[in-house]
Write a protein that holds these residues in place. Sequence first.
Motif, mmCIF file in Angstrom:
data_model
loop_
_atom_site.group_PDB
_atom_site.id
_atom_site.type_symbol
_atom_site.label_atom_id
_atom_site.label_comp_id
_atom_site.label_asym_id
_atom_site.label_seq_id
_atom_site.Cartn_x
_atom_site.Cartn_y
_atom_site.Cartn_z
ATOM 1 N N THR A 121 77.366 7.623 -37.916
ATOM 2 C CA THR A 121 76.439 8.122 -39.339
ATOM 3 C C THR A 121 75.215 7.462 -39.641
ATOM 4 O OG1 THR A 121 77.656 7.677 -41.594
ATOM 5 C CG2 THR A 121 77.996 9.812 -39.744
ATOM 6 N N VAL A 122 74.358 8.144 -40.369
ATOM 7 C CA VAL A 122 73.192 7.643 -41.204
ATOM 8 C C VAL A 122 72.844 8.680 -42.679
ATOM 9 C CG1 VAL A 122 70.802 7.063 -41.417
ATOM 10 C CG2 VAL A 122 72.374 6.132 -39.813
ATOM 11 N N ASN A 123 72.334 8.088 -43.440
ATOM 12 C CA ASN A 123 72.445 9.702 -44.582
ATOM 13 C C ASN A 123 70.488 8.639 -44.622
ATOM 14 O OD1 ASN A 123 71.382 10.149 -47.089
ATOM 15 N ND2 ASN A 123 73.798 10.214 -47.989
ATOM 16 N N LEU A 124 69.823 9.577 -44.631
ATOM 17 C CA LEU A 124 68.626 9.032 -45.055
ATOM 18 C C LEU A 124 68.084 9.426 -46.022
ATOM 19 C CD1 LEU A 124 67.362 11.600 -42.674
ATOM 20 C CD2 LEU A 124 67.683 9.149 -41.630
ATOM 21 N N LEU A 147 63.550 20.752 -40.338
ATOM 22 C CA LEU A 147 62.341 19.759 -40.626
ATOM 23 C C LEU A 147 62.577 18.777 -39.163
ATOM 24 C CD1 LEU A 147 63.899 17.891 -44.059
ATOM 25 C CD2 LEU A 147 61.817 19.378 -43.665
ATOM 26 N N GLN A 148 61.812 18.446 -38.877
ATOM 27 C CA GLN A 148 61.193 17.266 -37.624
ATOM 28 C C GLN A 148 60.885 16.289 -38.232
ATOM 29 O OE1 GLN A 148 59.164 19.180 -34.354
ATOM 30 N NE2 GLN A 148 58.197 17.421 -34.064
ATOM 31 N N LYS A 149 61.098 15.112 -37.684
ATOM 32 C CA LYS A 149 61.379 13.708 -37.802
ATOM 33 C C LYS A 149 60.960 12.977 -37.119
ATOM 34 C CE LYS A 149 61.646 14.620 -42.766
ATOM 35 N NZ LYS A 149 60.445 14.444 -43.232
ATOM 36 N N ASN A 150 60.136 11.670 -37.207
ATOM 37 C CA ASN A 150 59.734 11.178 -36.202
ATOM 38 C C ASN A 150 60.731 9.813 -35.773
ATOM 39 O OD1 ASN A 150 57.285 13.120 -34.894
ATOM 40 N ND2 ASN A 150 55.540 12.138 -36.200
ATOM 41 N N LEU A 186 71.274 -1.692 -17.414
ATOM 42 C CA LEU A 186 72.046 -0.904 -19.033
ATOM 43 C C LEU A 186 70.601 -0.549 -19.283
ATOM 44 C CD1 LEU A 186 74.166 0.559 -20.616
ATOM 45 C CD2 LEU A 186 74.245 -1.951 -21.994
ATOM 46 N N ILE A 187 70.806 1.136 -19.235
ATOM 47 C CA ILE A 187 69.516 1.484 -20.487
ATOM 48 C C ILE A 187 69.808 2.583 -21.173
ATOM 49 C CG2 ILE A 187 67.258 2.783 -20.275
ATOM 50 C CD1 ILE A 187 67.014 1.947 -17.621
ATOM 51 N N VAL A 188 69.091 1.951 -22.545
ATOM 52 C CA VAL A 188 70.466 3.347 -23.225
ATOM 53 C C VAL A 188 68.815 3.919 -24.018
ATOM 54 C CG1 VAL A 188 70.979 3.289 -26.212
ATOM 55 C CG2 VAL A 188 71.551 1.809 -24.315
ATOM 56 N N SER A 189 68.360 5.171 -24.212
ATOM 57 C CA SER A 189 67.506 6.085 -24.576
ATOM 58 C C SER A 189 67.193 7.226 -25.514
ATOM 59 C CB SER A 189 66.405 6.693 -23.607
ATOM 60 O OG SER A 189 66.734 6.209 -22.175
ATOM 61 N N THR A 190 66.688 7.668 -26.249
ATOM 62 C CA THR A 190 67.076 8.443 -27.379
ATOM 63 C C THR A 190 65.196 9.528 -27.310
ATOM 64 O OG1 THR A 190 68.207 8.790 -29.351
ATOM 65 C CG2 THR A 190 66.436 6.905 -28.997
ATOM 66 N N SER A 191 65.316 10.704 -28.172
ATOM 67 C CA SER A 191 63.960 11.305 -28.268
ATOM 68 C C SER A 191 63.411 10.527 -29.448
ATOM 69 C CB SER A 191 64.351 13.105 -28.209
ATOM 70 O OG SER A 191 65.202 13.163 -29.288
ATOM 71 N N ASP A 192 62.172 11.301 -29.163
ATOM 72 C CA ASP A 192 61.503 10.445 -30.031
ATOM 73 C C ASP A 192 61.156 11.283 -31.492
ATOM 74 O OD1 ASP A 192 60.261 12.685 -29.209
ATOM 75 O OD2 ASP A 192 58.169 10.880 -28.280
ATOM 76 N N THR A 193 61.613 12.301 -31.514
ATOM 77 C CA THR A 193 62.026 13.214 -32.919
ATOM 78 C C THR A 193 63.782 13.589 -33.100
ATOM 79 O OG1 THR A 193 61.696 15.275 -31.746
ATOM 80 C CG2 THR A 193 59.717 13.960 -32.472
ATOM 81 N N LEU A 194 63.451 13.400 -34.090
ATOM 82 C CA LEU A 194 65.138 14.748 -34.368
ATOM 83 C C LEU A 194 64.809 15.572 -35.702
ATOM 84 C CD1 LEU A 194 68.323 13.605 -35.725
ATOM 85 C CD2 LEU A 194 66.562 12.539 -37.428
ATOM 86 N N ILE A 195 65.328 16.773 -35.171
ATOM 87 C CA ILE A 195 65.805 17.881 -35.728
ATOM 88 C C ILE A 195 67.094 18.363 -36.862
ATOM 89 C CG2 ILE A 195 65.734 21.163 -35.614
ATOM 90 C CD1 ILE A 195 62.690 19.127 -34.338
ATOM 91 N N LEU A 234 65.732 1.308 -34.901
ATOM 92 C CA LEU A 234 64.930 2.662 -35.451
ATOM 93 C C LEU A 234 64.752 3.038 -36.736
ATOM 94 C CD1 LEU A 234 66.636 2.314 -31.941
ATOM 95 C CD2 LEU A 234 66.610 5.136 -32.338
ATOM 96 N N THR A 235 63.923 3.369 -36.327
ATOM 97 C CA THR A 235 63.552 3.788 -38.217
ATOM 98 C C THR A 235 62.749 5.753 -37.370
ATOM 99 O OG1 THR A 235 62.466 1.643 -37.935
ATOM 100 C CG2 THR A 235 61.565 3.307 -39.962
ATOM 101 N N ILE A 236 63.681 6.035 -38.747
ATOM 102 C CA ILE A 236 63.737 7.644 -39.007
ATOM 103 C C ILE A 236 62.884 8.007 -39.888
ATOM 104 C CG2 ILE A 236 64.858 9.557 -39.189
ATOM 105 C CD1 ILE A 236 67.437 8.323 -37.836
ATOM 106 N N GLN A 237 61.656 8.938 -39.696
ATOM 107 C CA GLN A 237 60.778 9.050 -40.606
ATOM 108 C C GLN A 237 61.772 8.969 -42.483
ATOM 109 O OE1 GLN A 237 57.939 12.456 -39.267
ATOM 110 N NE2 GLN A 237 56.724 12.192 -41.078
ATOM 111 N N GLU A 238 60.526 8.963 -43.180
ATOM 112 C CA GLU A 238 61.987 9.140 -44.528
ATOM 113 C C GLU A 238 60.571 10.768 -45.056
ATOM 114 O OE1 GLU A 238 60.541 6.546 -47.119
ATOM 115 O OE2 GLU A 238 61.869 5.232 -46.304
ATOM 116 N N SER A 239 61.905 11.543 -45.564
ATOM 117 C CA SER A 239 61.111 13.022 -46.068
ATOM 118 C C SER A 239 60.270 13.028 -47.426
ATOM 119 C CB SER A 239 62.033 13.321 -47.287
ATOM 120 O OG SER A 239 63.293 13.727 -46.135
#
Length: 636
Positions: free
Chosen positions: A541-544, A583-586, A563-572, A611-616
């Motif tokens: 878990t991550v608390n933004l 809210l949509q974060k890059n 071995l490939i680890v992937s994820t989407s480039d946005t977080l809803i 990975l860096t999640i865009q701040e609010s």
Amino acid sequence: MKKVTVFLFLSQLFLSSVVHATEIVENSEQKVNTEIVSDEKNNQEDEQNQDGKYDQSEKTLENDSKSQQRDVKVVASGHNGMGFTWTLYEDGLLTLGGGTWLGGYPGWWSSYRSKIKTVKIIDDVDTSLTNQHGYAYMFTDCVNLVSVEGLEHLSTQNSTSFSSMFNNCESLQTIDLTSFDTSNSVRFSKMFYGCSSLENVDVSQFDTSKALYFDNMFTFCRKLTELDVSHFNTSKATTFATMFYGCNSLLELDITNFDTSNCTNFSQMFGGLKVNNLNLTNLNTEKAENMSFMFQNASNITTLDLSSFKTNNVTNMEYMFQGMRALTELDVTGFNVENVQKISACFSDLTNIEKLELSNFKTINLAGRTSDYVFRNLTNLKELNIENWVLPENEAAYKFFENTLPEKMTIGQNFRFTTSMYLSEVPSGSTWVNKSDSIIFSSNKLLNFHNSRGLTDTYRIEKLYTLKFDTMGGTSIQSQQNIYGKTWNIPEVPEKNGFIFDYWSTDKEGNEPFNFSSTINESITLYAQYSPAYIVNIPATVNLNEENKVAVSAENFQEDKQLIVSTSDTLILKNTHDSTMLLQKNITTENSLEEGKVLEINGVGKSKNTLTIQESTEKEAAGKYKGVLDFIIDFN
């Protein structure tokens, strides 16, 4: 003086003439009487031969010097014109005697046979030298006859036959034959046939030196416990068929002195005997042609020595040993059956036999429906060898194996199985195996297997063991089946995403690794054991509000894997109180990879990325938000 002399001479001449005339008259009368008697005899024999009946009168013979005076009503009586008379009384007594017995079927009292209970022979009876029947059929079918007295009055020295003399006298209990002279008898066929109440008969003094036929002599004498035939001279005999059949109370039977060198027919000779032992070592079968039913239902005999048997000329062996339920061994390896044409049920119902070695049986002359039921009901049979058997083409050999399942059998290349043979199915969990250890499985498949190959082979029944595989989440592996003492095949390696297969174990925890070189002695289940194929570490878990960075690391353990680890480039993110507020974060990565990849490792190696999640921002609506960041792991 001359006159007196002349007178005496004339007187003598006269007397002489008278005597001579008398002789002429007497001779003339005798000739007439002889012709009458001869005609009567011929008429009697003709009538007897035609329908066994004789013209009987209802008169009594009270004035006949040879009859007994009795206060009992006479049912019937008669005479044969040769001095022989008979009278049947209402109480069942038949008196007879005198003169000459003409032989043949007793037409005189044939209509009254069931009424005869006792017989008394009250005067001497002889039989002529020309009588080919002897005393044959004399009391045949007198089913209620209990006893016969006065047999000593029968002059038997000229009798050539005693066939059926007491045939079917099923109530006869006692009989004294010590006066019989059988030295000229050729036939003893059916002499005591069906005397089922006779408990004792002494034939030890019989002279059988001229006898040709002993067939059915003691058949169905069910109450005889003793029978002394040890002194019988049988050197001329051609048949013993059914001689002792059904004498099931005899405790023993001694035929060691029998000379059977001229016998062609042994059919049913010992059938139904209940003796425990039978010494056949001196039995000569060189001329034997018929051995059908020879030992049928001789059910108490445990061993049978047939080493002296010669069967080169035998054509019929149907039911020969059928029903010998106590027999534990049967050695017929010396038999030659190349001329045998009939063999149906020969070995059926031998319920205690464990082995039949019949490889010497070359059944090349069987014809038609002559091989049905051969091995029926051999419920204890463990081994059978019929490698040289040939059955008639296009014939069913119906129920050849019914209720019989040998544990091992050798079958010849010219033997063809059919479903009508009723070969029993192997027990559940068992299989047929040939000498090359090919697993054939069912009896039905054995038929096709043998017939299609056309080879001599040995088949045996083996317990079938099963090896099952629990892949513990990996790809399925087909189970195996095999027999005792063999080894299991090493299966394909199961695949499980994210894991490397290590070994098979007999326990789930992997504490008992299995060795595939060990021999089979039970059915087992093996469990797949794995090691991880890669490791990917992702924070749960991550608390933004506190931190917006996610550190991802991975390690690949296989050279030929990617071995490939992937994820989407946005977080809803969704507001926890109002799901319509989104809210949509890059998402950005410290080490940039194309197409949303977070990590990529080719072959053995390690890698990490942040990975860096865009701040609010302050403009965004306040509140709690939740979202799920999906990672995709490909391991190819």
